[in-house]
Design an enzyme around this catalytic site. Structure first.
Site, PDB file in Angstrom:
ATOM      1  N   SER A  88       0.816  -1.220   0.000  1.00 23.19           N
ATOM      2  CA  SER A  88       0.000   0.000   0.000  1.00 23.19           C
ATOM      3  C   SER A  88       0.848   1.267   0.000  1.00 23.19           C
ATOM      4  CB  SER A  88      -0.934   0.000   1.218  1.00 23.19           C
ATOM      5  OG  SER A  88      -0.188  -0.055   2.430  1.00 23.19           O
TER       6      SER A  88
ATOM      7  N   CYS B  14      11.514   0.403 -14.282  1.00 22.37           N
ATOM      8  CA  CYS B  14      10.903   1.563 -14.951  1.00 22.37           C
ATOM      9  C   CYS B  14      11.658   1.896 -16.234  1.00 22.37           C
ATOM     10  CB  CYS B  14      10.865   2.760 -14.011  1.00 22.37           C
ATOM     11  SG  CYS B  14      12.483   3.356 -13.445  1.00 22.37           S
TER      12      CYS B  14
ATOM     13  N   THR C 269      14.863   2.441  -4.624  1.00 26.18           N
ATOM     14  CA  THR C 269      15.550   2.679  -5.896  1.00 26.18           C
ATOM     15  C   THR C 269      17.018   2.995  -5.653  1.00 26.18           C
ATOM     16  OG1 THR C 269      13.531   3.521  -6.923  1.00 26.18           O
ATOM     17  CG2 THR C 269      15.612   4.137  -7.957  1.00 26.18           C
TER      18      THR C 269
ATOM     19  N   ALA D 175      18.917   2.215  -3.197  1.00 22.29           N
ATOM     20  CA  ALA D 175      19.672   1.080  -2.659  1.00 22.29           C
ATOM     21  C   ALA D 175      19.908  -0.006  -3.701  1.00 22.29           C
ATOM     22  CB  ALA D 175      18.939   0.488  -1.458  1.00 22.29           C
ATOM     23  N   ASN D 176      19.172   0.073  -4.815  1.00 22.75           N
ATOM     24  CA  ASN D 176      19.243  -1.007  -5.797  1.00 22.75           C
ATOM     25  C   ASN D 176      19.654  -0.525  -7.185  1.00 22.75           C
ATOM     26  OD1 ASN D 176      18.167  -3.462  -4.289  1.00 22.75           O
ATOM     27  ND2 ASN D 176      16.552  -1.976  -3.894  1.00 22.75           N
TER      28      ASN D 176
ATOM     29  N   ASN E 221       8.594   7.725 -14.320  1.00 19.40           N
ATOM     30  CA  ASN E 221       9.279   6.455 -14.133  1.00 19.40           C
ATOM     31  C   ASN E 221       8.459   5.486 -13.295  1.00 19.40           C
ATOM     32  OD1 ASN E 221      10.011   8.610 -12.222  1.00 19.40           O
ATOM     33  ND2 ASN E 221      11.169   7.025 -11.152  1.00 19.40           N
TER      34      ASN E 221
END
Length: 311
Positions: free
Chosen positions: A11, A129, A166, A168-169, A288
């Site tokens: 959520s 994205c 985003t 962190a990855n 994105n």
């Protein structure tokens, strides 16, 4: 014909934007329940305001809910770690899963490129994205070419639209997108770069796609790109070419050296895109994120149509 009931797990921003799209633009699915882990989250509150069932007890709360047995499709907008647990349980219960996390348990899926190949898969993954925005362009070049030797994409997104997940990855984003450029887009070798743009006011998503291809001329590529843009616009109205496709030719007298692949003769194409979000929940500069939720919804609609036809 009865629409297929769907659940959204997660959520947060992504799950809430997807929820608003499903409420505003209903087609083959009926959003039955939204699942979270924070009883006070804005997403769950908005779901309740729209008369949609909720649970704040995660997957277990969903499985205990009376509506669970009616769910045909579940969208997972949580995390890659959580998705592995969710997928196992949902798959065992015969629920098709649309994965918006980086887990990539199921095949990479980009609706206008390869969705028709995955309608019967128990789990499909929405790549990233950047992948959703640029892979259609790589595929557009590939489908009219004998070969796409190399494709590189540069995705520039507003720093504001990039959350902690985003950030962190980033490495995972580039690896996953590069792999999908090859597997889905059809390039022999793919590369992906992401830029977090700190500009204020925030900039909308912008993408540049470079391809090195042979076996097609400029007009064929130009027409194929335009046709693919129109396909993506069916579910992402804010997706558009920033300018005309740019070309550069390499012949026997000016061969281009591709590291690890040797010399190249053919056409270099540069495709510049921008993606403006619909503003259903997330701000319009978050194209994105919007393209991920829009692609997930488009995928779910096709899965639901398949289920309805088979009923």
């Amino acid at each position: 014909m009865t629409r297929v009931k769907a659940a959204i797990i997660g959520s947060g921003n992504i799950g809430t934007d997807l929820m608003m799209k499903m409420i505003k633009y209903p087609q083959n699915m009926e959003l039955a329940i939204v699942v979270g882990i924070d009883e006070k989250s804005e997403g769950l509150a908005m779901a309740r305001e729209h008369g949609i069932a909720t649970t704040h007890e995660g997957l277990e709360g969903l499985r205990r809910h009376p509506l669970y047995k009616e769910i045909g499709i579940a969208f997972d907008a949580t995390s890659a770690y959580a998705h592995k647990v969710h997928d196992e349980a949902l798959r065992a219960d015969g629920i098709q899963v649309v994965d918006l996390t980086p887990a990539a348990i199921g095949p990479f899926t980009v609706p206008p490129v390869n969705m028709s190949q995955h309608l019967d898969q128990p789990n499909v993954n929405m790549v990233t994205c950047g992948g959703q925005a640029t892979i259609p362009m790589v595929a557009a070049v590939a489908r009219v070419s004998d070969k796409v030797h190399y494709a590189e994409i540069v995705a520039s997104v507003s720093s504001r639209s990039a959350g902690p997940g985003t950030r962190a990855n980033i490495d995972e984003f580039t690896r996953t997108t590069a792999r999908a450029i090859e597997v889905v887009g059809g390039a022999t070798r793919g590369k992906a770069i992401i830029i977090l743009n700190p500009a204020e006011p925030p900039m909308i998503m912008r993408d540049t796609v470079f391809t090195l291809s042979e076996g097609a001329d400029e007009d064929q590529i130009r027409r194929s790109v335009a046709d693919m843009v129109a396909e993506v616009q069916k579910y992402v109205p804010g997706y558009r070419l920033k300018q005309e496709v740019q070309f550069e030719r390499f012949g026997d007298n000016n061969k281009l050296k591709i590291p690890g692949q040797g010399e190249f003769t053919g056409i270099k194409s540069m495709i510049m895109l921008e993606v403006e979000g619909a503003g259903d929940y997330l701000p319009s500069y978050s194209g994105n994120l919007d393209i991920m939720t829009a692609a997930a919804k488009a995928t779910g609609e096709l899965l639901a149509a398949r289920r309805m036809a088979a009923a």
